[in-house]
Design a protein around this motif. Structure first.
Motif, PDB file in Angstrom:
ATOM      1  N   ILE A 182       0.834  -1.205   0.000  1.00 54.55           N
ATOM      2  CA  ILE A 182       0.000   0.000   0.000  1.00 54.55           C
ATOM      3  C   ILE A 182       0.868   1.254   0.000  1.00 54.55           C
ATOM      4  N   TRP A 183       1.948   1.222   0.759  1.00 55.42           N
ATOM      5  CA  TRP A 183       2.879   2.356   0.792  1.00 55.42           C
ATOM      6  C   TRP A 183       3.504   2.559  -0.583  1.00 55.42           C
ATOM      7  N   GLY A 184       3.894   1.462  -1.230  1.00 57.14           N
ATOM      8  CA  GLY A 184       4.465   1.564  -2.574  1.00 57.14           C
ATOM      9  C   GLY A 184       3.491   2.189  -3.558  1.00 57.14           C
ATOM     10  N   ALA A 185       2.220   1.799  -3.458  1.00 61.11           N
ATOM     11  CA  ALA A 185       1.200   2.381  -4.328  1.00 61.11           C
ATOM     12  C   ALA A 185       1.052   3.870  -4.038  1.00 61.11           C
ATOM     13  N   GLY A 186       1.120   4.229  -2.762  1.00 59.53           N
ATOM     14  CA  GLY A 186       1.014   5.634  -2.388  1.00 59.53           C
ATOM     15  C   GLY A 186       2.168   6.464  -2.918  1.00 59.53           C
ATOM     16  N   ILE A 187       3.373   5.901  -2.920  1.00 53.35           N
ATOM     17  CA  ILE A 187       4.546   6.612  -3.449  1.00 53.35           C
ATOM     18  C   ILE A 187       4.371   6.883  -4.940  1.00 53.35           C
ATOM     19  N   VAL A 188       3.835   5.907  -5.658  1.00 52.68           N
ATOM     20  CA  VAL A 188       3.562   6.104  -7.087  1.00 52.68           C
ATOM     21  C   VAL A 188       2.606   7.278  -7.274  1.00 52.68           C
ATOM     22  N   LEU A 189       1.562   7.332  -6.450  1.00 54.15           N
ATOM     23  CA  LEU A 189       0.580   8.411  -6.548  1.00 54.15           C
ATOM     24  C   LEU A 189       1.197   9.753  -6.163  1.00 54.15           C
ATOM     25  N   ALA A 190       2.048   9.750  -5.127  1.00 53.86           N
ATOM     26  CA  ALA A 190       2.704  10.993  -4.708  1.00 53.86           C
ATOM     27  C   ALA A 190       3.607  11.521  -5.813  1.00 53.86           C
ATOM     28  N   PHE A 191       4.308  10.622  -6.492  1.00 52.44           N
ATOM     29  CA  PHE A 191       5.172  11.042  -7.589  1.00 52.44           C
ATOM     30  C   PHE A 191       4.345  11.636  -8.731  1.00 52.44           C
ATOM     31  N   LEU A 192       3.271  10.952  -9.109  1.00 53.37           N
ATOM     32  CA  LEU A 192       2.411  11.462 -10.176  1.00 53.37           C
ATOM     33  C   LEU A 192       1.812  12.809  -9.788  1.00 53.37           C
TER      34      LEU A 192
END
Length: 223
Positions: A182-192
């Motif tokens: 879930i954290w990894g998915a959140g990092i992707v979203l934060a980058f986008l």
């Protein structure tokens, strides 16, 4: 995770989702217009010193504050506002990809508003708290930004999606077990969220992305 994100991108042309996107972006622009005016008025209330270079510095400072605030907080504001429309986006995604799912729990408007305000408040406070670290950590600052905001976005978006299907205690248990994913998915979203123009799509992508992630975890027997 990549395939789930690609599925989210592919549904952006959906008319129902496009309508939500337009509404949330217009609302976010209105909010930032008001905040910018507030900053300018605040500087004006402080008054001019009569010293040319000091007044110039105050003007430059207000501009920097406005631009920095827009870069740091615009994604958070858009995401918080769009969270009010989570059910509409989720319904469109589930109708297209998971039509066999039963009707989800209806989330009252008051609960959605509280969730949006909580996410907005946590996002603003988090970025204000770590703002000094950006200047101290130098080249590490972007990683700090993505890690901190990724944790917040991943956790909150996953919980908002999971609560439509599971009781709170079970959602918290699953989130604990799948924390890294879930954290990894959140990092992707934060980058986008820091990519110009793409950041306007992040709230919609986040909802669709988390639905696909949630359903794949369910299919794999994670809960």
């Amino acid at each position: 995770m990549i395939s789930a994100l690609l599925l989210a991108f592919r549904q952006l042309p959906d008319p129902k989702i496009r309508t939500v996107l337009i509404q949330s972006v217009l609302a976010a622009i209105a909010v930032f217009a008001l905040l910018t005016v507030a900053v300018v008025l605040l500087v004006g209330l402080l008054g001019l010193t009569g010293v040319g270079w000091v007044d110039w510095l105050m003007g430059v400072f207000s501009g920097i504050v406005s631009l920095t605030g827009a870069w740091l907080f615009f994604p958070v504001v858009v995401i918080a506002l769009t969270s009010l429309f989570t059910d509409r986006v989720a319904a469109a995604v589930e109708a297209r990809h998971y039509p066999a799912l039963p009707t989800p729990r209806l989330i009252p408007l008051a609960e959605e508003v509280r969730g949006a305000l909580a996410l907005l408040g946590k996002g603003v406070l988090l970025n204000l708290a770590i703002l000094p670290l950006y200047f101290l950590t130098g080249p590490i600052a972007p990683f700090l930004f993505y890690a901190a905001n990724g944790y917040l976005l991943g956790r909150d978006y996953f919980q908002s999606i999971a609560l439509r299907r599971l009781p709170l205690a079970q959602v918290q248990a699953v989130a604990g077990q799948q924390q890294k994913r879930i954290w990894g998915a959140g990092i992707v979203l934060a980058f986008l969220g820091t990519v110009p123009f793409i950041n306007l799509l992040v709230p919609i992508l986040a909802t669709a992305f988390m639905i696909h992630l949630f359903e794949r975890l369910r299919q794999r027997g994670a809960f």
